[in-house]
Design a protein around this motif. Structure first.
Motif, PDB file in Angstrom:
ATOM      1  N   SER A   1     -40.330  -8.735  91.373  1.00  0.00           N
ATOM      2  CA  SER A   1     -39.257  -9.185  90.477  1.00  0.00           C
ATOM      3  C   SER A   1     -38.615 -10.465  90.997  1.00  0.00           C
ATOM      4  O   SER A   1     -38.349 -11.389  90.223  1.00  0.00           O
ATOM      5  N   VAL A   2     -38.369 -10.518  92.293  1.00  0.00           N
ATOM      6  CA  VAL A   2     -37.790 -11.728  92.891  1.00  0.00           C
ATOM      7  C   VAL A   2     -38.749 -12.902  92.705  1.00  0.00           C
ATOM      8  O   VAL A   2     -38.323 -14.015  92.377  1.00  0.00           O
ATOM      9  N   GLU A   3     -40.033 -12.646  92.858  1.00  0.00           N
ATOM     10  CA  GLU A   3     -41.028 -13.706  92.654  1.00  0.00           C
ATOM     11  C   GLU A   3     -40.975 -14.223  91.218  1.00  0.00           C
ATOM     12  O   GLU A   3     -41.008 -15.425  90.972  1.00  0.00           O
ATOM     13  N   MET A   4     -40.854 -13.309  90.253  1.00  0.00           N
ATOM     14  CA  MET A   4     -40.833 -13.715  88.852  1.00  0.00           C
ATOM     15  C   MET A   4     -39.546 -14.457  88.502  1.00  0.00           C
ATOM     16  O   MET A   4     -39.577 -15.491  87.863  1.00  0.00           O
ATOM     17  N   PHE A   5     -38.404 -13.938  88.951  1.00  0.00           N
ATOM     18  CA  PHE A   5     -37.118 -14.558  88.620  1.00  0.00           C
ATOM     19  C   PHE A   5     -36.794 -15.752  89.501  1.00  0.00           C
ATOM     20  O   PHE A   5     -35.997 -16.601  89.122  1.00  0.00           O
ATOM     21  N   GLY A   6     -37.376 -15.784  90.699  1.00  0.00           N
ATOM     22  CA  GLY A   6     -37.110 -16.874  91.622  1.00  0.00           C
ATOM     23  C   GLY A   6     -35.740 -16.785  92.274  1.00  0.00           C
ATOM     24  O   GLY A   6     -35.304 -17.723  92.931  1.00  0.00           O
TER      25      GLY A   6
ATOM     26  N   GLU B   1     -44.195  -3.373  86.272  1.00  0.00           N
ATOM     27  CA  GLU B   1     -45.027  -4.482  86.748  1.00  0.00           C
ATOM     28  C   GLU B   1     -45.761  -5.164  85.597  1.00  0.00           C
ATOM     29  O   GLU B   1     -45.874  -6.394  85.566  1.00  0.00           O
ATOM     30  N   SER B   2     -46.218  -4.381  84.643  1.00  0.00           N
ATOM     31  CA  SER B   2     -46.874  -4.949  83.470  1.00  0.00           C
ATOM     32  C   SER B   2     -45.891  -5.816  82.680  1.00  0.00           C
ATOM     33  O   SER B   2     -46.234  -6.922  82.235  1.00  0.00           O
ATOM     34  N   HIS B   3     -44.676  -5.331  82.527  1.00  0.00           N
ATOM     35  CA  HIS B   3     -43.634  -6.090  81.825  1.00  0.00           C
ATOM     36  C   HIS B   3     -43.350  -7.404  82.560  1.00  0.00           C
ATOM     37  O   HIS B   3     -43.229  -8.464  81.936  1.00  0.00           O
ATOM     38  N   LEU B   4     -43.250  -7.338  83.888  1.00  0.00           N
ATOM     39  CA  LEU B   4     -43.016  -8.546  84.691  1.00  0.00           C
ATOM     40  C   LEU B   4     -44.147  -9.558  84.513  1.00  0.00           C
ATOM     41  O   LEU B   4     -43.913 -10.749  84.319  1.00  0.00           O
ATOM     42  N   ARG B   5     -45.384  -9.071  84.575  1.00  0.00           N
ATOM     43  CA  ARG B   5     -46.539  -9.982  84.429  1.00  0.00           C
ATOM     44  C   ARG B   5     -46.586 -10.619  83.045  1.00  0.00           C
ATOM     45  O   ARG B   5     -46.839 -11.811  82.918  1.00  0.00           O
ATOM     46  N   ARG B   6     -46.344  -9.808  82.022  1.00  0.00           N
ATOM     47  CA  ARG B   6     -46.350 -10.352  80.659  1.00  0.00           C
ATOM     48  C   ARG B   6     -45.262 -11.404  80.515  1.00  0.00           C
ATOM     49  O   ARG B   6     -45.474 -12.451  79.904  1.00  0.00           O
ATOM     50  N   THR B   7     -44.095 -11.154  81.063  1.00  0.00           N
ATOM     51  CA  THR B   7     -42.986 -12.113  81.008  1.00  0.00           C
ATOM     52  C   THR B   7     -43.338 -13.376  81.781  1.00  0.00           C
ATOM     53  O   THR B   7     -43.114 -14.493  81.305  1.00  0.00           O
ATOM     54  N   MET B   8     -43.911 -13.203  82.973  1.00  0.00           N
ATOM     55  CA  MET B   8     -44.255 -14.336  83.816  1.00  0.00           C
ATOM     56  C   MET B   8     -45.256 -15.262  83.123  1.00  0.00           C
ATOM     57  O   MET B   8     -45.164 -16.483  83.242  1.00  0.00           O
ATOM     58  N   TYR B   9     -46.177 -14.673  82.383  1.00  0.00           N
ATOM     59  CA  TYR B   9     -47.219 -15.469  81.748  1.00  0.00           C
ATOM     60  C   TYR B   9     -46.965 -15.718  80.262  1.00  0.00           C
ATOM     61  O   TYR B   9     -47.830 -16.228  79.546  1.00  0.00           O
ATOM     62  N   GLY B  10     -45.771 -15.372  79.785  1.00  0.00           N
ATOM     63  CA  GLY B  10     -45.381 -15.678  78.421  1.00  0.00           C
ATOM     64  C   GLY B  10     -46.017 -14.810  77.355  1.00  0.00           C
ATOM     65  O   GLY B  10     -46.110 -15.208  76.192  1.00  0.00           O
ATOM     66  N   HIS B  11     -46.451 -13.598  77.720  1.00  0.00           N
ATOM     67  CA  HIS B  11     -47.056 -12.660  76.744  1.00  0.00           C
ATOM     68  C   HIS B  11     -46.034 -11.577  76.409  1.00  0.00           C
ATOM     69  O   HIS B  11     -45.893 -10.607  77.104  1.00  0.00           O
ATOM     70  N   PHE B  12     -45.299 -11.789  75.327  1.00  0.00           N
ATOM     71  CA  PHE B  12     -44.259 -10.831  74.966  1.00  0.00           C
ATOM     72  C   PHE B  12     -44.821  -9.895  73.976  1.00  0.00           C
ATOM     73  O   PHE B  12     -44.707  -9.342  73.189  1.00  0.00           O
TER      74      PHE B  12
ATOM     75  N   ALA C   1     -30.649 -12.501  90.277  1.00  0.00           N
ATOM     76  CA  ALA C   1     -31.162 -12.288  88.919  1.00  0.00           C
ATOM     77  C   ALA C   1     -32.130 -11.108  88.883  1.00  0.00           C
ATOM     78  O   ALA C   1     -32.095 -10.293  87.955  1.00  0.00           O
ATOM     79  N   ALA C   2     -32.988 -11.022  89.882  1.00  0.00           N
ATOM     80  CA  ALA C   2     -33.953  -9.916  89.937  1.00  0.00           C
ATOM     81  C   ALA C   2     -33.228  -8.582  90.069  1.00  0.00           C
ATOM     82  O   ALA C   2     -33.542  -7.620  89.355  1.00  0.00           O
ATOM     83  N   ARG C   3     -32.259  -8.513  90.966  1.00  0.00           N
ATOM     84  CA  ARG C   3     -31.508  -7.263  91.167  1.00  0.00           C
ATOM     85  C   ARG C   3     -30.770  -6.871  89.884  1.00  0.00           C
ATOM     86  O   ARG C   3     -30.766  -5.705  89.494  1.00  0.00           O
TER      87      ARG C   3
END
Length: 148
Positions: A94-99, A137-148, A103-105
């Motif tokens: 989550s921290v990786e995705m939000f940077g 994790e799937s939600h994070l990956r989809r968000t990270m790569y713009g797949h909503f 925000a991640a917490r």
């Protein structure tokens, strides 16, 4: 895997980033498997729980965790160790995705509607279950790569 005075957060692999939370040297999935099999020391568990800002009940039963945390040189059992590893992994991702940790917490602790016709649940609470962690994790990956 050895104790390390990990104070500075490592920036490389997910395992080295996870090391910070436990104060242990984790460099590979093999190190994590050995740690889960041996049981996470309660001092490392306390460190991780404090860093994540979550209660011990996310890892195990309240009375069991209280007893275990008070016993000297105690370790989590395999199921509790696996659950704590999972929660730390989800946090790190989550921290990786939000940077940003704040925000991640915030995202991890805010109840959301992950399942139709179910009450909102925080991603961190959902991640206490393996299938829930996969959903987060799937939600994070989809968000990270713009797949909503």
């Amino acid at each position: 895997m050895r104790d390390t005075p990990a104070r500075k957060r490592p920036e490389s692999s997910v395992y080295s980033r996870m090391s910070f939370f436990f104060g242990l040297d984790l460099n590979s999935q093999h190190d994590v498997l050995r740690l889960v099999g041996a049981g996470i020391p309660t001092r490392s568990c306390r460190r991780a729980l404090e860093a994540l800002g979550i209660p011990a009940e996310f890892v195990g039963a309240k009375s069991t965790m209280r007893r275990r945390m008070l016993a000297p040189n105690s370790k989590l059992n395999e199921a509790e160790s696996e659950r704590l590893i999972r929660l730390v992994r989800v946090y790190v991702e989550s921290v990786e995705m939000f940077g940003d940790e704040k925000a991640a917490r915030s995202w991890l602790m805010t109840p959301q509607s992950f399942l139709p016709n179910a009450d909102p649940i925080s991603p961190m609470r959902l991640a206490t279950m393996e299938v829930g962690a996969r959903l987060v994790e799937s939600h994070l990956r989809r968000t990270m790569y713009g797949h909503f």
